[in-house]
Design a protein around this motif. Structure first.
Motif, PDB file in Angstrom:
ATOM      1  N   MET A  46      22.207  58.721  60.463  1.00 18.91           N
ATOM      2  CA  MET A  46      22.564  60.147  60.469  1.00 18.91           C
ATOM      3  C   MET A  46      21.737  60.918  61.503  1.00 18.91           C
ATOM      4  O   MET A  46      22.251  61.816  62.162  1.00 18.91           O
ATOM      5  CB  MET A  46      22.362  60.761  59.077  1.00 18.91           C
ATOM      6  CG  MET A  46      23.282  60.204  58.006  1.00 18.91           C
ATOM      7  SD  MET A  46      25.027  60.504  58.328  1.00 18.91           S
ATOM      8  CE  MET A  46      25.555  58.892  58.841  1.00 18.91           C
ATOM      9  N   THR A  47      20.485  60.528  61.686  1.00 18.07           N
ATOM     10  CA  THR A  47      19.647  61.164  62.698  1.00 18.07           C
ATOM     11  C   THR A  47      20.187  60.877  64.095  1.00 18.07           C
ATOM     12  O   THR A  47      20.261  61.775  64.941  1.00 18.07           O
ATOM     13  CB  THR A  47      18.191  60.673  62.579  1.00 18.07           C
ATOM     14  OG1 THR A  47      17.710  60.981  61.272  1.00 18.07           O
ATOM     15  CG2 THR A  47      17.302  61.327  63.612  1.00 18.07           C
ATOM     16  N   GLN A  48      20.598  59.629  64.342  1.00 13.04           N
ATOM     17  CA  GLN A  48      21.152  59.279  65.647  1.00 13.04           C
ATOM     18  C   GLN A  48      22.458  60.003  65.924  1.00 13.04           C
ATOM     19  O   GLN A  48      22.792  60.274  67.079  1.00 13.04           O
ATOM     20  CB  GLN A  48      21.347  57.770  65.751  1.00 13.04           C
ATOM     21  CG  GLN A  48      20.043  57.008  65.851  1.00 13.04           C
ATOM     22  CD  GLN A  48      20.237  55.505  65.870  1.00 13.04           C
ATOM     23  OE1 GLN A  48      21.331  54.998  65.630  1.00 13.04           O
ATOM     24  NE2 GLN A  48      19.170  54.781  66.143  1.00 13.04           N
ATOM     25  N   LEU A  49      23.214  60.326  64.868  1.00 13.15           N
ATOM     26  CA  LEU A  49      24.467  61.067  65.051  1.00 13.15           C
ATOM     27  C   LEU A  49      24.220  62.567  65.247  1.00 13.15           C
ATOM     28  O   LEU A  49      25.141  63.298  65.579  1.00 13.15           O
ATOM     29  CB  LEU A  49      25.396  60.858  63.853  1.00 13.15           C
ATOM     30  CG  LEU A  49      26.048  59.485  63.773  1.00 13.15           C
ATOM     31  CD1 LEU A  49      26.802  59.336  62.460  1.00 13.15           C
ATOM     32  CD2 LEU A  49      27.004  59.272  64.944  1.00 13.15           C
ATOM     33  N   GLY A  50      23.000  63.024  65.014  1.00 14.09           N
ATOM     34  CA  GLY A  50      22.670  64.427  65.247  1.00 14.09           C
ATOM     35  C   GLY A  50      22.639  65.291  64.002  1.00 14.09           C
ATOM     36  O   GLY A  50      22.552  66.517  64.099  1.00 14.09           O
ATOM     37  N   PHE A  51      22.681  64.694  62.820  1.00 10.72           N
ATOM     38  CA  PHE A  51      22.593  65.474  61.591  1.00 10.72           C
ATOM     39  C   PHE A  51      21.125  65.740  61.271  1.00 10.72           C
ATOM     40  O   PHE A  51      20.240  64.975  61.636  1.00 10.72           O
ATOM     41  CB  PHE A  51      23.234  64.716  60.419  1.00 10.72           C
ATOM     42  CG  PHE A  51      24.728  64.618  60.524  1.00 10.72           C
ATOM     43  CD1 PHE A  51      25.535  65.702  60.237  1.00 10.72           C
ATOM     44  CD2 PHE A  51      25.324  63.432  60.905  1.00 10.72           C
ATOM     45  CE1 PHE A  51      26.908  65.608  60.332  1.00 10.72           C
ATOM     46  CE2 PHE A  51      26.700  63.324  61.006  1.00 10.72           C
ATOM     47  CZ  PHE A  51      27.495  64.419  60.719  1.00 10.72           C
ATOM     48  N   THR A  52      20.882  66.848  60.574  1.00 11.63           N
ATOM     49  CA  THR A  52      19.530  67.186  60.150  1.00 11.63           C
ATOM     50  C   THR A  52      19.224  66.427  58.873  1.00 11.63           C
ATOM     51  O   THR A  52      19.953  66.531  57.892  1.00 11.63           O
ATOM     52  CB  THR A  52      19.398  68.703  59.893  1.00 11.63           C
ATOM     53  OG1 THR A  52      19.743  69.402  61.093  1.00 11.63           O
ATOM     54  CG2 THR A  52      17.989  69.071  59.474  1.00 11.63           C
ATOM     55  N   CYS A  53      18.143  65.663  58.898  1.00 13.61           N
ATOM     56  CA  CYS A  53      17.735  64.872  57.739  1.00 13.61           C
ATOM     57  C   CYS A  53      16.379  65.369  57.265  1.00 13.61           C
ATOM     58  O   CYS A  53      15.542  65.769  58.066  1.00 13.61           O
ATOM     59  CB  CYS A  53      17.642  63.396  58.098  1.00 13.61           C
ATOM     60  SG  CYS A  53      19.198  62.708  58.676  1.00 13.61           S
ATOM     61  N   ARG A  54      16.183  65.313  55.960  1.00 12.39           N
ATOM     62  CA  ARG A  54      14.903  65.740  55.386  1.00 12.39           C
ATOM     63  C   ARG A  54      14.336  64.630  54.528  1.00 12.39           C
ATOM     64  O   ARG A  54      15.054  64.003  53.765  1.00 12.39           O
ATOM     65  CB  ARG A  54      15.092  66.995  54.536  1.00 12.39           C
ATOM     66  CG  ARG A  54      15.576  68.153  55.368  1.00 12.39           C
ATOM     67  CD  ARG A  54      15.395  69.441  54.672  1.00 12.39           C
ATOM     68  NE  ARG A  54      15.816  70.519  55.563  1.00 12.39           N
ATOM     69  CZ  ARG A  54      16.267  71.668  55.146  1.00 12.39           C
ATOM     70  NH1 ARG A  54      16.359  71.918  53.865  1.00 12.39           N
ATOM     71  NH2 ARG A  54      16.622  72.588  56.012  1.00 12.39           N
ATOM     72  N   GLU A  55      13.044  64.417  54.668  1.00  9.02           N
ATOM     73  CA  GLU A  55      12.343  63.422  53.866  1.00  9.02           C
ATOM     74  C   GLU A  55      12.128  63.984  52.472  1.00  9.02           C
ATOM     75  O   GLU A  55      12.273  65.175  52.237  1.00  9.02           O
ATOM     76  CB  GLU A  55      10.998  63.082  54.513  1.00  9.02           C
ATOM     77  CG  GLU A  55      11.115  62.471  55.890  1.00  9.02           C
ATOM     78  CD  GLU A  55      11.712  61.076  55.875  1.00  9.02           C
ATOM     79  OE1 GLU A  55      11.453  60.318  54.921  1.00  9.02           O
ATOM     80  OE2 GLU A  55      12.447  60.748  56.817  1.00  9.02           O
ATOM     81  N   SER A  56      11.749  63.126  51.546  1.00 11.75           N
ATOM     82  CA  SER A  56      11.502  63.568  50.180  1.00 11.75           C
ATOM     83  C   SER A  56      10.257  64.438  50.130  1.00 11.75           C
ATOM     84  O   SER A  56       9.368  64.329  50.968  1.00 11.75           O
ATOM     85  CB  SER A  56      11.358  62.376  49.245  1.00 11.75           C
ATOM     86  OG  SER A  56      10.272  61.580  49.657  1.00 11.75           O
ATOM     87  N   LEU A  57      10.196  65.289  49.130  1.00 14.51           N
ATOM     88  CA  LEU A  57       9.049  66.162  48.950  1.00 14.51           C
ATOM     89  C   LEU A  57       7.867  65.365  48.414  1.00 14.51           C
ATOM     90  O   LEU A  57       8.059  64.422  47.653  1.00 14.51           O
ATOM     91  CB  LEU A  57       9.385  67.274  47.945  1.00 14.51           C
ATOM     92  CG  LEU A  57      10.465  68.256  48.363  1.00 14.51           C
ATOM     93  CD1 LEU A  57      10.784  69.185  47.198  1.00 14.51           C
ATOM     94  CD2 LEU A  57      10.013  69.063  49.556  1.00 14.51           C
ATOM     95  N   PRO A  58       6.666  65.745  48.798  1.00 19.98           N
ATOM     96  CA  PRO A  58       5.503  65.075  48.214  1.00 19.98           C
ATOM     97  C   PRO A  58       5.470  65.316  46.705  1.00 19.98           C
ATOM     98  O   PRO A  58       5.877  66.369  46.236  1.00 19.98           O
ATOM     99  CB  PRO A  58       4.308  65.732  48.899  1.00 19.98           C
ATOM    100  CG  PRO A  58       4.835  66.669  49.893  1.00 19.98           C
ATOM    101  CD  PRO A  58       6.317  66.760  49.745  1.00 19.98           C
ATOM    102  N   ARG A  59       4.974  64.359  45.964  1.00 25.08           N
ATOM    103  CA  ARG A  59       4.958  64.473  44.500  1.00 25.08           C
ATOM    104  C   ARG A  59       4.152  65.669  44.023  1.00 25.08           C
ATOM    105  O   ARG A  59       4.464  66.251  42.999  1.00 25.08           O
ATOM    106  CB  ARG A  59       4.421  63.199  43.878  1.00 25.08           C
ATOM    107  CG  ARG A  59       5.375  62.059  44.018  1.00 25.08           C
ATOM    108  CD  ARG A  59       4.880  60.851  43.254  1.00 25.08           C
ATOM    109  NE  ARG A  59       5.819  59.765  43.447  1.00 25.08           N
ATOM    110  CZ  ARG A  59       6.657  59.354  42.520  1.00 25.08           C
ATOM    111  NH1 ARG A  59       6.671  59.921  41.347  1.00 25.08           N
ATOM    112  NH2 ARG A  59       7.482  58.362  42.759  1.00 25.08           N
TER     113      ARG A  59
END
Length: 104
Positions: free
Chosen positions: A67-80
């Motif tokens: 999805m990142t290579q296709l240009g979509f915005t990706c978000r990592e998980s929140l810290p615990r």
């Protein structure tokens, strides 16, 4: 763009992903997410829709990379630590309503 998800090659395009996700209601986001259009989807839900495979067959990282290579915005998980919040005890809530703070 050609990518491999769960050991299978897929030819994905940004417009193809947008079309696949059209009309799909986003589930609650707990971990990693992808913003498609104006909606935020869990990465595993997106992977399941675009690959038509079971979520256990691929990792979130594979879908995030594609999805990142296709240009979509990706978000990592929140810290615990950001997810966990301290709820006041019933005694602390009652004390606060009476205006006398109690430390526990």
């Amino acid at each position: 763009m050609r990518c491999v998800i769960a050991r299978f090659p897929f030819d994905l395009t940004k417009s193809g992903v947008l079309e696949s996700m059209k009309g799909i209601k986003p589930e609650q986001v707990i971990g990693e997410s992808v913003i498609i259009g104006r909606r935020t989807y869990p990465v595993k839900q997106v992977g399941q829709v675009i690959t038509r495979q079971d979520r256990r067959d691929f990792s979130a990282g594979e879908v995030l990379r594609a999805m990142t290579q296709l240009g979509f915005t990706c978000r990592e998980s929140l810290p615990r630590t950001a997810v966990a919040t301290h709820a006041p005890s019933p005694l602390q809530r009652a004390s606060a309503m009476l205006g006398t703070p109690v430390t526990a």
